[in-house]
Scaffold this motif. Structure first.
Motif, PDB file in Angstrom:
ATOM      1  N   ARG A 261      12.428 -37.093  13.534  1.00 36.86           N
ATOM      2  CA  ARG A 261      13.746 -37.664  13.845  1.00 36.86           C
ATOM      3  C   ARG A 261      14.791 -36.563  14.026  1.00 36.86           C
ATOM      4  O   ARG A 261      15.606 -36.606  14.952  1.00 36.86           O
ATOM      5  N   LYS A 262      14.761 -35.564  13.166  1.00 33.39           N
ATOM      6  CA  LYS A 262      15.722 -34.470  13.276  1.00 33.39           C
ATOM      7  C   LYS A 262      15.505 -33.657  14.547  1.00 33.39           C
ATOM      8  O   LYS A 262      16.454 -33.145  15.144  1.00 33.39           O
ATOM      9  N   LEU A 263      14.251 -33.545  14.968  1.00 29.85           N
ATOM     10  CA  LEU A 263      13.958 -32.783  16.184  1.00 29.85           C
ATOM     11  C   LEU A 263      14.571 -33.428  17.417  1.00 29.85           C
ATOM     12  O   LEU A 263      14.986 -32.733  18.349  1.00 29.85           O
ATOM     13  N   VAL A 264      14.633 -34.757  17.443  1.00 25.83           N
ATOM     14  CA  VAL A 264      15.146 -35.444  18.634  1.00 25.83           C
ATOM     15  C   VAL A 264      16.611 -35.849  18.500  1.00 25.83           C
ATOM     16  O   VAL A 264      17.303 -36.010  19.507  1.00 25.83           O
ATOM     17  N   ALA A 265      17.096 -36.015  17.259  1.00 28.34           N
ATOM     18  CA  ALA A 265      18.463 -36.518  17.069  1.00 28.34           C
ATOM     19  C   ALA A 265      19.416 -35.494  16.476  1.00 28.34           C
ATOM     20  O   ALA A 265      20.623 -35.743  16.419  1.00 28.34           O
ATOM     21  N   GLY A 266      18.889 -34.350  16.024  1.00 21.75           N
ATOM     22  CA  GLY A 266      19.742 -33.337  15.418  1.00 21.75           C
ATOM     23  C   GLY A 266      19.853 -33.505  13.916  1.00 21.75           C
ATOM     24  O   GLY A 266      19.442 -34.520  13.341  1.00 21.75           O
ATOM     25  N   GLU A 267      20.428 -32.504  13.263  1.00 23.30           N
ATOM     26  CA  GLU A 267      20.487 -32.467  11.805  1.00 23.30           C
ATOM     27  C   GLU A 267      21.303 -33.611  11.214  1.00 23.30           C
ATOM     28  O   GLU A 267      20.947 -34.167  10.185  1.00 23.30           O
ATOM     29  N   ILE A 268      22.398 -33.980  11.856  1.00 22.60           N
ATOM     30  CA  ILE A 268      23.276 -35.016  11.298  1.00 22.60           C
ATOM     31  C   ILE A 268      22.730 -36.411  11.593  1.00 22.60           C
ATOM     32  O   ILE A 268      22.436 -37.187  10.678  1.00 22.60           O
ATOM     33  N   GLU A 269      22.582 -36.741  12.875  1.00 23.18           N
ATOM     34  CA  GLU A 269      22.069 -38.060  13.252  1.00 23.18           C
ATOM     35  C   GLU A 269      20.642 -38.267  12.750  1.00 23.18           C
ATOM     36  O   GLU A 269      20.229 -39.392  12.480  1.00 23.18           O
ATOM     37  N   GLY A 270      19.920 -37.159  12.619  1.00 25.75           N
ATOM     38  CA  GLY A 270      18.529 -37.242  12.197  1.00 25.75           C
ATOM     39  C   GLY A 270      18.328 -37.580  10.736  1.00 25.75           C
ATOM     40  O   GLY A 270      17.195 -37.725  10.279  1.00 25.75           O
ATOM     41  N   GLN A 271      19.409 -37.727   9.997  1.00 28.50           N
ATOM     42  CA  GLN A 271      19.298 -38.130   8.596  1.00 28.50           C
ATOM     43  C   GLN A 271      19.120 -39.639   8.442  1.00 28.50           C
ATOM     44  O   GLN A 271      18.873 -40.131   7.346  1.00 28.50           O
ATOM     45  N   ARG A 272      19.269 -40.358   9.551  1.00 28.95           N
ATOM     46  CA  ARG A 272      19.055 -41.801   9.561  1.00 28.95           C
ATOM     47  C   ARG A 272      18.005 -42.143  10.611  1.00 28.95           C
ATOM     48  O   ARG A 272      17.870 -41.446  11.623  1.00 28.95           O
ATOM     49  N   SER A 273      17.274 -43.203  10.375  1.00 26.91           N
ATOM     50  CA  SER A 273      16.306 -43.643  11.378  1.00 26.91           C
ATOM     51  C   SER A 273      17.040 -44.165  12.606  1.00 26.91           C
ATOM     52  O   SER A 273      18.253 -44.401  12.576  1.00 26.91           O
ATOM     53  N   ALA A 274      16.302 -44.337  13.689  1.00 27.82           N
ATOM     54  CA  ALA A 274      16.897 -44.883  14.909  1.00 27.82           C
ATOM     55  C   ALA A 274      17.457 -46.276  14.632  1.00 27.82           C
ATOM     56  O   ALA A 274      16.867 -47.066  13.894  1.00 27.82           O
TER      57      ALA A 274
END
Length: 392
Positions: A261-274
């Motif tokens: 998730r962090k790889l595709v959404a970044g460090e901040i957004e990647g802390q939550r699921s899609a």
């Protein structure tokens, strides 16, 4: 089946052989293996998808439709101190007693042992066993792991002793596959898995290392009355991986896996699921793939609290059949967190509510997802029933 609709299904009684034709406007596949999917011509996927197909971080390079997670024939047992309940060894005991799984990465040693491959590190991890229920301090006491009855919680005399369920690494069955095989092979594989579970029980009675330096617990007793069977085993195997529908929306590791998730959404957004706009439920469990029928060891890593998207419950083509458990549109990887019982129950609840909502308004299932006002009404109906559709 008429085009994209299922009109009826013929079923056969397991014991009597009597056949019945079931007709209906809607059908739900709540079978453990997704058995209605091939019967109705619903397109589905099995085993592992390739990394090329899904882009998932933990997917293998090549797809393998026959590579499914281990299943388990569970059993219940109690312990009668001072009694000798040992009977003749199971017919395949010598085989299972010496069996060393062929795994990649390697297993820790013999399967019937108080050590196993740690799911996260794959290094040998020690376990313990003491049916008196003692705390073994540095290691997990497997007796307490899935204990379903603690006699101390009941009025004295209600239970003779504690009762535990055995669904352990030692009776995971991975040298065979139950999905998309002939019925004869299915039954033969289940019988082999029963032999493994019987062998584990006999090993616990006679050879398991004891904390006091001895071996075996002769007072262990199978509780077939708890399982409702004469042989003491469960009526049906615990299945971890089913056929999965080709869905309107497929849940990928990048949606729920913590690292991906962090790889595709970044460090901040990647802390939550899609976030799924069509959410019909929530769930959470780490991605937990047990050893597989093609010899893959555990795949176990962190996930994020996730939602259940309605699109994963909708087959691409068949219009009046819904999946109701682990047969939704996940992948081999994401099945590892969506397969857990509370998530399955939420999936089944959403499927039932969708049928009620659609039939009341004479609305096709897919239209509920496609039309904003219908989706909003359906999600409101779910929430009014107490269904959580988002994490807060």
């Amino acid at each position: 089946v008429d085009g994209d609709r299922v009109n009826n299904i013929e079923v056969e009684h397991v014991y009597t052989g009597n056949r019945t034709i079931l007709t209906g406007k809607s059908f739900v596949d709540a079978t453990e293996c997704g058995d209605l999917l091939p019967l109705t011509g619903t397109e589905y996927i099995t085993g592992t998808e390739s990394r090329y197909d899904t882009g998932e971080l933990h997917a293998p390079e090549k797809a393998d439709p026959m590579n499914n997670q281990a299943f388990t024939v569970c059993f219940a047992m109690d312990y009668q101190p001072g009694k000798d309940n040992v009977q003749d060894p199971p017919k395949e005991y010598n085989f299972w007693k010496n069996y060393v799984p062929e795994m990649t990465p390697p297993w820790s040693g013999r399967l019937l042992d108080l050590s196993y491959s740690d799911p996260r590190t794959l290094k040998p991890k020690k376990l313990g066993f003491d049916p008196t229920g003692k705390d073994l301090k540095d290691v997990l006491n497997l007796w307490n792991y899935r204990r379903i009855i603690n006699r101390n919680n009941f009025t004295e005399g209600t239970y003779e002793g504690d009762i535990t369920i055995v669904n352990w690494p030692q009776n995971d069955f991975f040298p065979g596959n139950l999905i998309d095989v002939p019925e004869k092979e299915f039954q033969q594989t289940v019988e082999k898995a029963k032999q493994l579970s019987h062998s584990l029980f006999y090993w616990l009675q006679t050879e398991a290392p004891r904390p006091d330096g001895g071996t075996g617990w002769h007072g262990l007793r199978l509780r077939g009355d708890i399982m409702g069977t004469e042989d003491g085993m469960a009526k049906y195997p615990y299945i971890r991986e089913s056929r999965r529908i080709e869905a309107e929306f497929r849940i990928l590791e990048e949606h729920v896996g913590a690292e991906n998730r962090k790889l595709v959404a970044g460090e901040i957004e990647g802390q939550r699921s899609a976030e799924f706009y069509d959410s019909v439920g929530i769930g959470y469990y780490h991605i937990d793939l047990h050893p597989s029928s093609r010899g893959n060891n555990y795949i176990d890593f962190s996930s994020l609290p996730f939602q259940i998207p309605l699109g994963a419950l909708l087959p691409k083509r068949i219009n009046n059949l819904l999946p109701a458990n682990k047969n939704i549109g996940t992948t081999h990887i994401t099945n590892g967190c969506y397969r857990l019982h509370p998530v399955e129950w939420s999936i089944g609840e959403a499927a039932g509510q969708l049928i009620a909502f659609s039939q009341k308004g004479k609305i096709p299932f897919k239209a509920v997802r496609e039309r904003h006002e219908l989706l909003s009404d359906f999600q409101r109906m779910l929430r009014n029933q107490g269904v959580e559709t988002e994490w807060k």
